[in-house]
Write a protein that holds these residues in place. Structure first.
Motif, short mmCIF file in Angstrom:
data_model
loop_
_atom_site.label_atom_id
_atom_site.label_comp_id
_atom_site.label_asym_id
_atom_site.label_seq_id
_atom_site.Cartn_x
_atom_site.Cartn_y
_atom_site.Cartn_z
N GLY A 85 0.80 -1.21 0.00
CA GLY A 85 0.00 0.00 0.00
C GLY A 85 0.83 1.27 0.00
O GLY A 85 0.32 2.37 0.23
N ALA A 86 2.13 1.14 -0.25
CA ALA A 86 3.03 2.30 -0.25
C ALA A 86 2.67 3.25 -1.39
O ALA A 86 2.10 2.84 -2.41
CB ALA A 86 4.48 1.84 -0.40
N ARG A 87 3.03 4.51 -1.20
CA ARG A 87 2.78 5.53 -2.20
C ARG A 87 4.10 6.14 -2.66
O ARG A 87 5.08 6.19 -1.89
CB ARG A 87 1.86 6.63 -1.66
CG ARG A 87 0.44 6.17 -1.39
CD ARG A 87 -0.41 7.34 -0.89
NE ARG A 87 -0.44 8.44 -1.84
CZ ARG A 87 -1.30 8.55 -2.86
NH1 ARG A 87 -2.20 7.60 -3.07
NH2 ARG A 87 -1.26 9.60 -3.67
N LEU A 88 4.10 6.64 -3.87
CA LEU A 88 5.30 7.25 -4.41
C LEU A 88 5.51 8.66 -3.88
O LEU A 88 6.62 9.19 -3.92
CB LEU A 88 5.23 7.28 -5.94
CG LEU A 88 6.54 7.49 -6.69
CD1 LEU A 88 7.50 6.33 -6.45
CD2 LEU A 88 6.28 7.67 -8.18
N ASP A 89 4.45 9.27 -3.37
CA ASP A 89 4.55 10.64 -2.90
C ASP A 89 4.71 10.75 -1.38
O ASP A 89 4.41 11.78 -0.79
CB ASP A 89 3.32 11.45 -3.35
CG ASP A 89 2.01 10.81 -2.92
OD1 ASP A 89 2.04 9.79 -2.20
OD2 ASP A 89 0.94 11.34 -3.30
N GLU A 90 5.20 9.68 -0.76
CA GLU A 90 5.42 9.72 0.68
C GLU A 90 6.89 9.50 0.99
O GLU A 90 7.62 8.86 0.23
CB GLU A 90 4.58 8.65 1.38
CG GLU A 90 4.96 7.22 1.00
CD GLU A 90 4.07 6.17 1.63
OE1 GLU A 90 3.20 6.54 2.44
OE2 GLU A 90 4.24 4.98 1.32
N SER A 91 7.33 10.06 2.11
CA SER A 91 8.69 9.85 2.58
C SER A 91 8.74 8.55 3.37
O SER A 91 7.94 8.34 4.28
CB SER A 91 9.11 11.03 3.46
OG SER A 91 10.39 10.82 4.01
N ARG A 92 9.66 7.67 3.01
CA ARG A 92 9.76 6.38 3.70
C ARG A 92 11.15 5.79 3.51
O ARG A 92 11.86 6.13 2.57
CB ARG A 92 8.71 5.40 3.19
CG ARG A 92 8.64 5.29 1.69
CD ARG A 92 7.52 4.36 1.22
NE ARG A 92 7.24 4.51 -0.18
CZ ARG A 92 7.96 4.00 -1.17
NH1 ARG A 92 9.02 3.26 -0.88
NH2 ARG A 92 7.64 4.20 -2.43
N LEU A 93 11.51 4.90 4.42
CA LEU A 93 12.80 4.23 4.35
C LEU A 93 12.71 2.86 3.71
O LEU A 93 13.69 2.35 3.17
CB LEU A 93 13.41 4.11 5.75
CG LEU A 93 13.86 5.42 6.39
CD1 LEU A 93 14.27 5.19 7.85
CD2 LEU A 93 15.02 6.04 5.62
N ASP A 94 11.54 2.23 3.79
CA ASP A 94 11.40 0.92 3.14
C ASP A 94 11.21 1.13 1.65
O ASP A 94 10.55 2.08 1.21
CB ASP A 94 10.22 0.14 3.73
CG ASP A 94 8.91 0.92 3.66
OD1 ASP A 94 8.95 2.14 3.89
OD2 ASP A 94 7.85 0.31 3.40
N ILE A 95 11.80 0.26 0.86
CA ILE A 95 11.82 0.45 -0.59
C ILE A 95 11.36 -0.81 -1.30
O ILE A 95 11.47 -1.92 -0.79
CB ILE A 95 13.23 0.83 -1.08
CG1 ILE A 95 14.23 -0.24 -0.67
CG2 ILE A 95 13.64 2.18 -0.55
CD1 ILE A 95 15.58 -0.08 -1.31
N SER A 96 10.85 -0.61 -2.50
CA SER A 96 10.45 -1.76 -3.32
C SER A 96 11.70 -2.42 -3.89
O SER A 96 12.72 -1.76 -4.10
CB SER A 96 9.54 -1.29 -4.45
OG SER A 96 10.23 -0.41 -5.31
N PRO A 97 11.64 -3.70 -4.18
CA PRO A 97 12.80 -4.35 -4.79
C PRO A 97 13.05 -3.80 -6.18
O PRO A 97 12.12 -3.48 -6.92
CB PRO A 97 12.39 -5.83 -4.84
CG PRO A 97 10.89 -5.82 -4.82
CD PRO A 97 10.52 -4.64 -3.98
N GLY A 98 14.32 -3.66 -6.53
CA GLY A 98 14.69 -3.21 -7.87
C GLY A 98 15.25 -4.35 -8.66
O GLY A 98 15.49 -5.46 -8.14
N SER A 99 15.51 -4.10 -9.94
CA SER A 99 16.06 -5.15 -10.79
C SER A 99 17.52 -4.89 -11.12
O SER A 99 18.12 -5.64 -11.89
CB SER A 99 15.27 -5.22 -12.11
OG SER A 99 15.41 -4.00 -12.84
#
Length: 634
Positions: free
Chosen positions: A221-235
């Motif tokens: 449920g994360a949003r791109l317009d929020e400040s956060r330390l957890d990140i989505s996995p990248g490739s």
């Protein structure tokens, strides 16, 4: 009862029409020229053939291993750099890849050619000759770092996410250029572009969009317009290893990176770990480098470069200090005026304030004569406007009619004023400034202060990042002392990095030391930096420049079909931006100043468009062991 003859005739006519339609469709498809390629450039020229094995400047046999580390100043509280909220950590986009690849940390790849893009997540692309659409054929083997497949559904999701939740200036610009995103199958995606607009920066913009995991965003449920330390996995080849807020970030090379053996990546991404160490100010960072707390430094402080590297590790050869060539046009930095401030909308006031900057004295007294004065947004390139417009450039400007001021057609391109180097306050420039302010209605009172007819004082505030260079602070202080000699009240507000970021975003300043971009080609990005439409809120336009002339030149540049015609418009754009005068140009350096512990190696020839220390340099284990044995590194 229906007539069988008429029915047969109708049936035959329908069949004939269907047959003709099929023939016409096949003919149209045959006549519609499409291009299928392993890469893309607007003009169709690609330096690397389809069967290239690696980029020309890399060492294909570069060993993998070791660590490179560097410093960052200030603080961070987020690992999401795609939002205005929070302060993103250094290299926090490094995990993500795009259909058309780029260099590690967002640099150019390949770095020896300009405006050429090669497939990374996309194996190839197909587009029509008119660039009305593009299809990307993706590599089925692409994976996120959590092992899940990267598909066209992730690409479409990412594009939609940034349009809905990303930086407004970018989202507004891109959304007007895309009419449809179609996922054809799991590894094929098609973009259709808006009719009637420039074809510039369409294919490369969508091809360069970061790709995020749809599944991760939907699950969290994360949003791109929020400040956060957890990140989505990248490739990408690197993934986050350690986050210690305001102290360090460590990225590690993904041992299971799917793209290791691609020609695009041969000789690149060579370090096992990339470590970023945070410090409160430049002095602390430099002392930590001397102590061996981090290992690579790109120096921007002329005083330190000239005087501070005379210490044992440099003298003994444990630290290498060298200048490496920089083939890119210098970043247009300078003192930027906030044109949203009413007092600064009067060009005469801006002209007067600018005359307070004494480059010659500053360079000799504070910067050891190491810099050159910058005049152009395309300094020292073929696109730098020189002298009065003539030939094709003059004809182009004349075609714009009344948008172009008459004196711009007859005057030489704006150049920085000159000053005497023997003293900070140049009396000749002071007199010029005083007259400009008088003409603008700012009179000097008995107290030596300037006020307008209503009695309001003339006052300007300069915003400065307190974590930055002490030399820059000295430069600004001396500049403002000259401005005060004109009767203008000045305030220097040095704030911490977090406050500085927030105030910059809100344009809470009169003057700020900031930067724009050079431009060797045209594209949609020019509107974000220099265009009127997003001027009120674009984080890339610190002056808030909104000029109908600049807008029209940018639009015209994107309508041009040949490089020669495009270059004419870009030279005119440089001339117009300098004429608008929203920045006091300061200085530039045509080399990289680097210092590093002698455990790194690089190609003999550095490519023109990237230093590449995180990208194509590599680690020498034997040298590193020797440094540690000698106690040079912690």
């Amino acid at each position: 009862m229906r007539n069988p003859v008429i029915h047969a005739l109708k049936l035959s006519l329908c069949l004939l029409m269907l047959l003709l339609a099929m023939i016409w469709s096949d003919t149209a498809r045959a006549e519609e020229k499409t291009i299928v390629s392993h890469g893309y450039s607007f003009y169709g020229n690609l330096s690397y053939p389809e069967d290239y094995t690696h980029f020309n400047y890399v060492n294909p046999d570069a060993p993998k291993g070791g660590e490179i580390s560097f410093s960052a100043l200030g603080t961070f509280d987020s690992m999401n750099p795609y939002t205005r909220k929070g302060r993103g950590g250094a290299l926090s986009t490094i995990m993500y890849e795009s259909l058309l690849g780029e260099g590690t940390g967002g640099t150019t790849a390949p770095a020896d050619v300009f405006a050429e893009y090669y497939g990374l997540v996309a194996e190839r692309l197909e587009y029509d000759e008119g660039k009305n659409w593009v299809i990307f054929y993706m590599r089925p083997e692409a994976r996120f770092s959590d092992g899940t497949p990267l598909t066209a559904h992730d690409v479409a999701f990412s594009q939609q996410l940034i349009l809905e939740q990303g930086l407004k200036s970018y989202a507004d610009a891109v959304s007007k250029r895309i009419t449809d995103i179609e996922v054809i199958d799991d590894h094929t995606i098609k973009y259709s572009f808006t009719p009637g607009i420039s074809r510039r920066s369409l294919v490369e913009v969508v091809g360069g969009m970061s790709i995020w995991s749809k599944a991760w965003y939907e699950k969290t449920g994360a949003r791109l317009d929020e400040s956060r330390l957890d990140i989505s996995p990248g490739s990408g080849p690197y993934m986050v290893d350690t986050i210690d807020v305001n102290r360090r970030i460590i990225y590690k090379r993904n041992p299971d990176y799917w793209g290791n053996d691609l020609p695009f990546n041969v000789g690149r991404n060579n370090f096992d770990t990339i470590r970023v160490e945070y410090f409160g100010d430049e002095n602390a960072a430099f002392e930590a480098f001397k102590a061996g707390e981090y290992t690579f430094r790109t120096e921007g402080n002329s005083r330190q470069w000239a005087t501070a590297y005379d210490f044992p590790k440099v003298n003994d050869g444990q630290i290498v200090k060298k200048e490496l060539p920089d083939g890119s046009p210098p970043t247009p930095t300078g003192f930027v005026f906030n044109l949203g401030r009413e007092v600064l909308q009067d060009r005469r006031v801006r002209e007067a304030i600018a005359l307070g900057f004494n480059f010659e004295w500053t360079n000799e007294s504070l910067q050891f004569g190491l810099f050159k004065p910058r005049a152009s947004f395309n300094q020292d390139t073929d696109l730098m406007a020189v002298g009065a417009p003539e030939g094709e450039e003059l004809a182009f400007l004349q075609s714009l009619g009344d948008l172009v001021p008459e004196d711009m057609l007859t005057s030489e391109a704006r150049m920085p004023h000159t000053s005497g180097a023997n003293r900070l306050l140049d009396r000749r420039n002071l007199r010029r400034a005083m007259k400009l302010l008088d003409d603008a209605g700012w009179s000097v009172g008995a107290d030596g202060k300037r006020r307008n007819a209503a009695g309001a004082p003339l006052k300007v505030t300069f915003l400065l990042n307190s974590a930055g260079s002490s030399t820059l602070r000295a430069v600004v202080e001396n500049f403002l002392s000259n401005v005060e000699a004109m009767g203008i009240e000045t305030v220097l507000e040095a704030v911490d990095a977090a406050q500085y970021t927030n105030r910059e975003r809100d344009r809470d300043y009169d003057l700020v030391y900031d930067q724009y971009i050079p431009f060797l080609s045209t594209g949609g990005g020019l509107q974000q930096f220099f265009g009127s439409e997003a001027a009120a809120y674009s984080v890339f336009n610190p002056a808030g420049l909104a000029s109908p002339l600049v807008d029209e030149i940018i639009e015209a540049s994107q309508r041009m079909e040949t490089k020669e015609d495009t270059d004419v418009t870009l030279m005119a754009l440089d001339r117009a931006l300098r004429y608008e005068f929203f920045m006091v140009p300061t200085w530039y350096n045509d080399s990289f100043w680097v210092a590093y512990y002698d455990q790194y190696e690089h190609p003999e020839e550095i490519p023109p468009f990237a230093l590449g220390q995180l990208d194509f340099w590599w680690y020498n284990q034997d040298k590193a062991d020797a440094l540690r044995a000698a106690g040079a590194l912690r």
